[in-house]
Design a protein around this motif. Structure first.
Motif, PDB file in Angstrom:
ATOM      1  N   ASP A 106      -8.322   1.303  -6.173  1.00 53.99           N
ATOM      2  CA  ASP A 106      -7.812   1.318  -4.988  1.00 53.99           C
ATOM      3  C   ASP A 106      -8.240   2.118  -3.991  1.00 53.99           C
ATOM      4  O   ASP A 106      -8.758   3.252  -4.143  1.00 53.99           O
ATOM      5  N   GLU A 113      -3.701   0.214  -1.733  1.00 54.94           N
ATOM      6  CA  GLU A 113      -3.227   0.758  -2.862  1.00 54.94           C
ATOM      7  C   GLU A 113      -2.317   0.036  -3.522  1.00 54.94           C
ATOM      8  O   GLU A 113      -1.126  -0.229  -2.845  1.00 54.94           O
ATOM      9  N   CYS A 114      -2.508  -0.573  -4.689  1.00 52.56           N
ATOM     10  CA  CYS A 114      -1.518  -1.674  -5.197  1.00 52.56           C
ATOM     11  C   CYS A 114      -0.021  -1.179  -5.567  1.00 52.56           C
ATOM     12  O   CYS A 114       0.675  -1.910  -5.232  1.00 52.56           O
ATOM     13  N   ILE A 115       0.016   0.074  -6.120  1.00 54.87           N
ATOM     14  CA  ILE A 115       1.362   0.793  -6.091  1.00 54.87           C
ATOM     15  C   ILE A 115       2.201   0.659  -4.700  1.00 54.87           C
ATOM     16  O   ILE A 115       3.373   0.536  -4.891  1.00 54.87           O
ATOM     17  N   THR A 132       1.732   8.661  -2.782  1.00 55.28           N
ATOM     18  CA  THR A 132       0.333   8.088  -2.911  1.00 55.28           C
ATOM     19  C   THR A 132      -0.656   9.043  -2.299  1.00 55.28           C
ATOM     20  O   THR A 132      -1.846   9.541  -2.594  1.00 55.28           O
ATOM     21  N   SER A 193      -9.408   2.828 -13.226  1.00 52.42           N
ATOM     22  CA  SER A 193      -8.516   3.178 -12.130  1.00 52.42           C
ATOM     23  C   SER A 193      -7.403   3.749 -12.677  1.00 52.42           C
ATOM     24  O   SER A 193      -6.924   3.566 -13.656  1.00 52.42           O
ATOM     25  N   GLY A 195      -4.725   3.000 -11.268  1.00 48.19           N
ATOM     26  CA  GLY A 195      -3.494   2.021 -11.087  1.00 48.19           C
ATOM     27  C   GLY A 195      -3.214   1.419 -12.228  1.00 48.19           C
ATOM     28  O   GLY A 195      -3.231   1.841 -13.433  1.00 48.19           O
TER      29      GLY A 195
END
Length: 314
Positions: A106, A113-115, A132, A193, A195
């Motif tokens: 990310d 940022e995937c979240i 984040t 990651s 993530g």
């Protein structure tokens, strides 16, 4: 009779040659002869340039003054070329070509940022993005911050991951070329990651990594359960991955390269033979061995001494 001094002469350790690499963004070539000349004049002996890619990257090999550190030299060189949009990386010349590469995902290998993108589907992107950002700056402990954010995703259909990857995720320029070139020259590559594997599995495939490691979201009946499997892969797990793969491949410390942008990358970056902060948070950029702020990820090839003609095809 003249006496002769018989005291032993202490041998001086050999001086390790350094290399300063200047890199511009390939999308806006800005490395001119004048810029390189100014940098050379700030180094001992005013070394000649060795061009790696016209307008984009050049090496300056020099012998440092005793006690001078790569970081201090890099800071001086940045001052000497302050008006030019180029990055400066200084390191020992010997051993610059790496055999193990670890990368964060990310905001490093991808631009998002995937979240945060997952949270957008439940209308909580602003709240999750704020958490984040604080976690990546090191203001919050990574593990509890991740649990807090994941809990907010409870009930989200897992199918949205495919939409996010297709519609929102962008690969960082130069990233796939970096991974494929290092693989073509015998290096082992790992996407590691904080993530989620739902994303790293796809990004690793798109960019060419040998393997990927990340956290696993608990899925029940095709929906996110709002829970992440334990133990959480964070700062210490990234460091452990670097050590594990280094030992598994029988490599020395200096043969490893890592890149990342957040606080949970710091231990990995500090342990690697060369740890690169990529468009990173201030604390990370200050602590890493090197930083890249203006160029794309292909800079990590130039700083290993690769020329443009050495790059793998896209």
């Amino acid at each position: 009779m003249t006496s002769v001094d018989q005291s032993p002469v202490t041998p001086q350790p050999p001086v390790t040659p350094y290399v300063a690499t200047l890199v511009a963004n390939p999308a806006a070539p800005a490395l001119t002869d004048a810029v390189v000349r100014r940098a050379a004049q700030a180094l001992p002996g005013t070394p000649p340039a060795r061009w790696l890619d016209a307008g984009i990257a050049a090496d300056l090999v020099f012998t440092p003054e005793p006690g001078d550190s790569p970081r201090a030299i890099a800071d001086r060189l940045r001052e000497s070329v302050a008006d030019a949009p180029v990055d400066v990386i200084v390191q020992p010349l010997l051993g610059r070509r790496k055999k193990l590469f670890l990368a964060d995902m990310d905001s490093t290998m991808i631009g998002q940022e995937c979240i945060d993108e997952l949270a957008d589907f439940v209308g909580l992107k602003a709240k999750v993005s704020a958490i984040t950002e604080r976690a990546m700056r090191g203001e919050l402990a990574f593990e509890p911050a991740l649990r807090e954010r994941v809990a907010l995703l409870r009930g989200l259909p897992v199918g949205v991951v495919d939409r996010i990857v297709a519609e929102r995720i962008t690969l960082t320029p130069g990233g796939a070329r970096l991974v494929r070139t290092m693989r073509a020259h015998g290096a082992y590559t790992c996407l590691v990651s904080g993530g989620f594997t739902l994303f790293t599995s796809r990004i690793a495939l798109l960019t060419g990594f040998h393997e990927h490691r990340a956290n696993r979201l608990v899925v029940k009946e095709e929906h996110l359960a709002g829970v992440v499997e334990e133990p959480i892969l964070g700062r210490e797990a990234k460091l452990a991955t670097l050590r594990e793969l280094r030992e598994a491949h029988g490599l020395a410390l200096h043969e490893t390269l890592a890149v990342g942008d957040g606080a949970n990358d710091l231990a990995m970056l500090e342990e690697a033979g060369l740890g690169v902060a990529f468009r990173a948070k201030p604390a990370v950029a200050a602590a890493a061995h090197a930083r890249v702020e203006k160029a794309d990820l292909s800079a990590l090839l130039y700083i290993q001494g690769y020329k443009r003609e050495d790059f793998a095809a896209d």
